[in-house]
Design an enzyme around this catalytic site. Structure first.
Site, PDB file in Angstrom:
ATOM      1  N   ARG A  65      52.241 -20.848  51.203  1.00 60.99           N
ATOM      2  CA  ARG A  65      51.060 -20.039  51.457  1.00 60.99           C
ATOM      3  C   ARG A  65      50.900 -19.904  52.974  1.00 60.99           C
ATOM      4  NH1 ARG A  65      52.092 -19.254  46.969  1.00 60.99           N
ATOM      5  NH2 ARG A  65      50.770 -19.310  45.112  1.00 60.99           N
ATOM      6  N   ASN A  91      53.477 -26.143  49.989  1.00 63.83           N
ATOM      7  CA  ASN A  91      52.349 -26.914  49.437  1.00 63.83           C
ATOM      8  C   ASN A  91      52.507 -28.408  49.688  1.00 63.83           C
ATOM      9  OD1 ASN A  91      51.195 -24.587  48.484  1.00 63.83           O
ATOM     10  ND2 ASN A  91      51.891 -24.852  46.375  1.00 63.83           N
ATOM     11  N   TYR A 121      43.849 -12.698  38.016  1.00 66.06           N
ATOM     12  CA  TYR A 121      43.025 -12.605  39.231  1.00 66.06           C
ATOM     13  C   TYR A 121      43.532 -11.509  40.153  1.00 66.06           C
ATOM     14  CZ  TYR A 121      41.687 -13.533  44.066  1.00 66.06           C
ATOM     15  OH  TYR A 121      41.272 -13.378  45.374  1.00 66.06           O
ATOM     16  N   LYS A 172      41.846  -7.918  41.360  1.00 65.09           N
ATOM     17  CA  LYS A 172      41.580  -7.568  42.756  1.00 65.09           C
ATOM     18  C   LYS A 172      42.313  -6.278  43.121  1.00 65.09           C
ATOM     19  CE  LYS A 172      39.586  -9.490  45.565  1.00 65.09           C
ATOM     20  NZ  LYS A 172      38.153  -9.456  45.975  1.00 65.09           N
ATOM     21  N   THR A 230      42.668  -9.548  48.932  1.00 58.01           N
ATOM     22  CA  THR A 230      43.611 -10.654  49.047  1.00 58.01           C
ATOM     23  C   THR A 230      45.049 -10.168  49.195  1.00 58.01           C
ATOM     24  OG1 THR A 230      44.549 -12.497  47.799  1.00 58.01           O
ATOM     25  CG2 THR A 230      43.616 -10.728  46.508  1.00 58.01           C
ATOM     26  N   ASP A 231      45.887 -11.037  49.778  1.00 61.38           N
ATOM     27  CA  ASP A 231      47.322 -10.717  49.858  1.00 61.38           C
ATOM     28  C   ASP A 231      48.010 -10.830  48.488  1.00 61.38           C
ATOM     29  OD1 ASP A 231      47.292 -13.490  49.573  1.00 61.38           O
ATOM     30  OD2 ASP A 231      48.484 -13.915  51.365  1.00 61.38           O
ATOM     31  N   GLU A 232      47.329 -11.475  47.515  1.00 61.91           N
ATOM     32  CA  GLU A 232      47.983 -11.676  46.215  1.00 61.91           C
ATOM     33  C   GLU A 232      48.252 -10.357  45.481  1.00 61.91           C
ATOM     34  OE1 GLU A 232      46.689 -14.793  43.686  1.00 61.91           O
ATOM     35  OE2 GLU A 232      46.139 -16.092  45.342  1.00 61.91           O
ATOM     36  N   PHE A 234      32.385 -19.451  49.396  1.00 63.83           N
ATOM     37  CA  PHE A 234      33.103 -20.063  50.518  1.00 63.83           C
ATOM     38  C   PHE A 234      33.215 -19.140  51.736  1.00 63.83           C
ATOM     39  CE2 PHE A 234      37.739 -20.606  51.933  1.00 63.83           C
ATOM     40  CZ  PHE A 234      37.414 -21.423  53.005  1.00 63.83           C
TER      41      PHE A 234
HETATM   42  P1  NAD Z   1      34.195 -17.973  46.021  1.00 63.86           P
HETATM   43  O1  NAD Z   1      34.631 -18.090  44.603  1.00 63.86           O
HETATM   44  O2  NAD Z   1      34.041 -19.209  46.839  1.00 63.86           O
HETATM   45  O3  NAD Z   1      32.772 -17.226  46.070  1.00 63.86           O
HETATM   46  C1  NAD Z   1      32.510 -16.082  45.311  1.00 63.86           C
HETATM   47  C2  NAD Z   1      31.004 -15.794  45.381  1.00 63.86           C
HETATM   48  O4  NAD Z   1      30.744 -14.601  44.616  1.00 63.86           O
HETATM   49  C3  NAD Z   1      30.130 -16.904  44.783  1.00 63.86           C
HETATM   50  O5  NAD Z   1      29.026 -17.160  45.613  1.00 63.86           O
HETATM   51  C4  NAD Z   1      29.694 -16.320  43.450  1.00 63.86           C
HETATM   52  O6  NAD Z   1      28.429 -16.825  42.999  1.00 63.86           O
HETATM   53  C5  NAD Z   1      29.641 -14.838  43.754  1.00 63.86           C
HETATM   54  N1  NAD Z   1      29.799 -13.984  42.558  1.00 63.86           N
HETATM   55  C6  NAD Z   1      30.727 -14.108  41.578  1.00 63.86           C
HETATM   56  N2  NAD Z   1      30.553 -13.157  40.649  1.00 63.86           N
HETATM   57  C7  NAD Z   1      29.499 -12.406  41.073  1.00 63.86           C
HETATM   58  C8  NAD Z   1      28.841 -11.247  40.552  1.00 63.86           C
HETATM   59  N3  NAD Z   1      29.224 -10.687  39.393  1.00 63.86           N
HETATM   60  N4  NAD Z   1      27.807 -10.720  41.240  1.00 63.86           N
HETATM   61  C9  NAD Z   1      27.400 -11.303  42.414  1.00 63.86           C
HETATM   62  N5  NAD Z   1      27.962 -12.397  42.931  1.00 63.86           N
HETATM   63  C10 NAD Z   1      29.010 -12.934  42.283  1.00 63.86           C
HETATM   64  O7  NAD Z   1      35.186 -16.944  46.684  1.00 63.86           O
HETATM   65  P2  NAD Z   1      35.734 -16.907  48.194  1.00 63.86           P
HETATM   66  O8  NAD Z   1      36.905 -17.805  48.294  1.00 63.86           O
HETATM   67  O9  NAD Z   1      34.602 -17.040  49.121  1.00 63.86           O
HETATM   68  O10 NAD Z   1      36.303 -15.411  48.247  1.00 63.86           O
HETATM   69  C11 NAD Z   1      35.503 -14.335  48.717  1.00 63.86           C
HETATM   70  C12 NAD Z   1      36.303 -13.056  48.607  1.00 63.86           C
HETATM   71  O11 NAD Z   1      37.484 -13.185  49.383  1.00 63.86           O
HETATM   72  C13 NAD Z   1      36.761 -12.734  47.190  1.00 63.86           C
HETATM   73  O12 NAD Z   1      36.660 -11.354  47.000  1.00 63.86           O
HETATM   74  C14 NAD Z   1      38.209 -13.192  47.154  1.00 63.86           C
HETATM   75  O13 NAD Z   1      38.950 -12.440  46.231  1.00 63.86           O
HETATM   76  C15 NAD Z   1      38.624 -12.909  48.575  1.00 63.86           C
HETATM   77  N6  NAD Z   1      39.715 -13.751  49.100  1.00 63.86           N
HETATM   78  C16 NAD Z   1      39.613 -15.109  49.090  1.00 63.86           C
HETATM   79  C17 NAD Z   1      40.636 -15.879  49.670  1.00 63.86           C
HETATM   80  C18 NAD Z   1      40.570 -17.379  49.728  1.00 63.86           C
HETATM   81  O14 NAD Z   1      41.542 -18.002  50.182  1.00 63.86           O
HETATM   82  N7  NAD Z   1      39.495 -18.020  49.316  1.00 63.86           N
HETATM   83  C19 NAD Z   1      41.741 -15.250  50.224  1.00 63.86           C
HETATM   84  C20 NAD Z   1      41.831 -13.855  50.160  1.00 63.86           C
HETATM   85  C21 NAD Z   1      40.780 -13.117  49.625  1.00 63.86           C
HETATM   86  O1  DAU Z   2      46.350 -15.747  48.933  1.00 68.10           O
HETATM   87  C1  DAU Z   2      44.969 -15.573  48.863  1.00 68.10           C
HETATM   88  C2  DAU Z   2      44.412 -16.294  47.666  1.00 68.10           C
HETATM   89  O2  DAU Z   2      44.442 -17.681  47.951  1.00 68.10           O
HETATM   90  C3  DAU Z   2      42.989 -15.855  47.296  1.00 68.10           C
HETATM   91  O3  DAU Z   2      42.999 -14.507  46.940  1.00 68.10           O
HETATM   92  C4  DAU Z   2      42.426 -16.714  46.162  1.00 68.10           C
HETATM   93  O4  DAU Z   2      41.084 -16.368  45.919  1.00 68.10           O
HETATM   94  C5  DAU Z   2      42.521 -18.150  46.560  1.00 68.10           C
HETATM   95  O5  DAU Z   2      42.084 -18.974  45.483  1.00 68.10           O
HETATM   96  C6  DAU Z   2      43.955 -18.530  46.949  1.00 68.10           C
HETATM   97  O6  DAU Z   2      44.829 -18.501  45.809  1.00 68.10           O
HETATM   98  P1  DAU Z   2      45.973 -19.613  45.584  1.00 68.10           P
HETATM   99  O7  DAU Z   2      46.314 -19.643  44.146  1.00 68.10           O
HETATM  100  O8  DAU Z   2      47.078 -19.454  46.560  1.00 68.10           O
HETATM  101  O9  DAU Z   2      45.114 -20.915  46.030  1.00 68.10           O
HETATM  102  P2  DAU Z   2      44.975 -22.364  45.403  1.00 68.10           P
HETATM  103  O10 DAU Z   2      44.196 -23.184  46.369  1.00 68.10           O
HETATM  104  O11 DAU Z   2      44.506 -22.343  43.979  1.00 68.10           O
HETATM  105  O12 DAU Z   2      46.478 -22.898  45.392  1.00 68.10           O
HETATM  106  C7  DAU Z   2      47.246 -22.945  46.596  1.00 68.10           C
HETATM  107  C8  DAU Z   2      48.636 -23.411  46.218  1.00 68.10           C
HETATM  108  O13 DAU Z   2      48.555 -24.788  45.794  1.00 68.10           O
HETATM  109  C9  DAU Z   2      49.251 -22.663  45.061  1.00 68.10           C
HETATM  110  O14 DAU Z   2      50.655 -22.522  45.292  1.00 68.10           O
HETATM  111  C10 DAU Z   2      49.005 -23.555  43.850  1.00 68.10           C
HETATM  112  C11 DAU Z   2      49.033 -24.937  44.456  1.00 68.10           C
HETATM  113  N1  DAU Z   2      48.163 -25.948  43.790  1.00 68.10           N
HETATM  114  C12 DAU Z   2      46.858 -25.635  43.579  1.00 68.10           C
HETATM  115  C13 DAU Z   2      46.018 -26.538  42.978  1.00 68.10           C
HETATM  116  C14 DAU Z   2      44.561 -26.185  42.718  1.00 68.10           C
HETATM  117  C15 DAU Z   2      48.676 -27.190  43.458  1.00 68.10           C
HETATM  118  O15 DAU Z   2      49.874 -27.490  43.680  1.00 68.10           O
HETATM  119  N2  DAU Z   2      47.843 -28.090  42.857  1.00 68.10           N
HETATM  120  C16 DAU Z   2      46.528 -27.815  42.581  1.00 68.10           C
HETATM  121  O16 DAU Z   2      45.834 -28.693  41.988  1.00 68.10           O
END
Ligand code: NAD
Ligand code: DAU
Length: 353
Positions: A222, A257, A158, A162, A132-134, A10
């Site tokens: 969030r 949420n 998770y 991280k 991540t902020d988590e 993503f």
């Molecule tokens: P995502 O799950 O959409 O994508 C992860 C990608 O990494 C995928 O393309 C997957 O194929 C690849 N991958 C997984 N394991 C691998 C491995 N062992 N070797 C090579 N490639 C591998 O994740 P995202 O949401 O795009 O997040 C990207 C980064 O940002 C992550 O490090 C995540 O922790 C961080 N992050 C995400 C969010 C969020 O809201 N999505 C917020 C804060 C931080």
């Molecule tokens: O804060 C950064 C993080 O945000 C990233 O590091 C993670 O990779 C990313 O997945 C995300 O984590 P969250 O757990 O906050 O995201 P998620 O979309 O899974 O959930 C957002 C909020 O919504 C959380 O409070 C859980 C809630 N939720 C989620 C799902 C999937 C629901 O209520 N129902 C659902 O079905």
């Protein structure tokens, strides 16, 4: 050129689009193509030859070493991770393997490559780690937002994995002098978001007439960051960040949420009204809470604003409008990612709730 891990996912995928909006510098992508990786996301750039995709694991040190030797990148941007909290609760092993062991193996390969570079190139090299902020844990409603000095207190497998990767990156700078940069950001949303996460799941379930599963009381908060704003921050931190530093990136958009879900429902009522005249909100269903569910995240982005000059361009209202419209217009992508494996996950996570 630069090497990016996890850019079929993503945020990495959006980063590729953002990069080529402004730059012609070629990119090599290393991605394992797990369930979350989709080459379609970056197909336009792959087809144009600006970007090359190698399917492989960041934990494969020999492969990473070979790619570094062959392509000589000036920077490595590390997005690859297992990223979904609910999956880490069902099966933490992959999270430890990729996020901790994988980051360690990647760092070892990069350390060897960087150590052998000529003096000037060595000084200019950067390893940017996307986190991540988590890692900071959970806030109460009145706590101040996370800053770069907030103590680490990860609560899920998770976030613990991280946090471990962040500590390794920090140690490689402190001990070996590797020129690292770390960004810790809040929840991203926008195009190409895999529909296991809250916002795309709610949009697609709503359109399919399925329940909209809100965990617990729906009052968890969030801090939503439009993904292109995040990509811009990463690009600017890569260019201007101080080596060894951490930058918190957030959208200043704290939303409960339940309010996220009702906002999506109202946007769909406006853009894709239901034929029977009923409201999408009627599909909202409260379900059992996520174990260990963090209550609130909020980022204080003042350091990245002050030192780097970055500001988010989108409000939650403008970002969610773009996002919902993107999902309505891109059904080829959304149909393709909701394969058999996706349906298995939905059954595993929601059937017993
Ligand atoms: P995502 O799950 O959409 O994508 C992860 C990608 O990494 C995928 O393309 C997957 O194929 C690849 N991958 C997984 N394991 C691998 C491995 N062992 N070797 C090579 N490639 C591998 O994740 P995202 O949401 O795009 O997040 C990207 C980064 O940002 C992550 O490090 C995540 O922790 C961080 N992050 C995400 C969010 C969020 O809201 N999505 C917020 C804060 C931080
Ligand atoms: O804060 C950064 C993080 O945000 C990233 O590091 C993670 O990779 C990313 O997945 C995300 O984590 P969250 O757990 O906050 O995201 P998620 O979309 O899974 O959930 C957002 C909020 O919504 C959380 O409070 C859980 C809630 N939720 C989620 C799902 C999937 C629901 O209520 N129902 C659902 O079905």
């Amino acid at each position: 050129m630069i090497l990016i891990t996890g850019a079929a996912g993503f945020i990495g995928g959006n980063f590729i689009h953002h990069w080529f909006d402004k730059s012609t510098e070629p990119v090599l992508v290393l991605d394992k193509l797990t369930y979350a990786g989709n080459p379609q996301t970056i197909a336009a750039h792959l087809d144009a030859g600006r970007c090359t995709l190698v399917q492989g694991d960041i934990a494969d040190r020999a492969l990473v070493a070979q790619l570094l030797a062959e392509h000589q990148p000036r920077a490595v941007l590390h997005f690859a991770a297992e990223s979904h909290v609910d999956r880490s609760i069902h099966g933490p092993g992959e999270f430890i393997q990729t996020n901790m062991v994988g980051t360690f193996e990647l760092l070892e390969a990069v350390r060897a490559y960087w150590g052998a570079m000529a003096t000037e190139a060595k000084a200019a090299f950067r390893f940017l780690h996307v986190s991540t902020d988590e890692v900071y844990g959970s806030l109460s409603e009145t706590d101040p937002a996370f800053s770069e000095t907030t103590a680490y207190a990860p609560n899920s497998p998770y976030s613990a994995s991280k946090a471990g990767s962040d500590h390794l990156v920090r140690a490689y700078h402190h001990t070996y002098g590797l020129p690292t940069l770390t960004t810790n950001c809040s929840n991203n949303y926008g195009p190409y978001h895999f529909p296991e996460k809250l916002i795309p799941l709610m949009i697609l379930n709503a359109l399919d007439g399925k329940p909209l599963p809100v965990y617990g009381d729906g009052l968890n908060i969030r801090d939503w960051l439009y993904v292109r704003d995040h990509c811009e921050a990463i690009q600017q931190v890569l260019a201007k960040g101080r080596v060894g530093e951490t930058y918190n990136v957030g959208g200043k958009n704290e939303v409960r949420n339940i309010d996220v879900v009702t906002t999506i429902c109202r946007k769909l009522d406006e853009l894709r009204p239901k034929a029977d005249g009923s409201r999408y909100e009627a599909q909202i269903t409260y379900v059992a809470d996520r174990p260990g569910h963090d209550r609130r995240y909020a980022i204080d982005p003042s350091k990245v604003e002050r030192e780097i000059g970055w500001q988010p361009a989108e409000t939650f209202e403008s970002g969610i409008d773009k996002t919902v419209r993107w999902y309505l217009d891109n059904t080829v992508w959304t149909d393709a990612v909701r394969t058999g494996a996706y349906r298995d996950w939905v059954a595993q996570n929601y059937a017993a709730r």
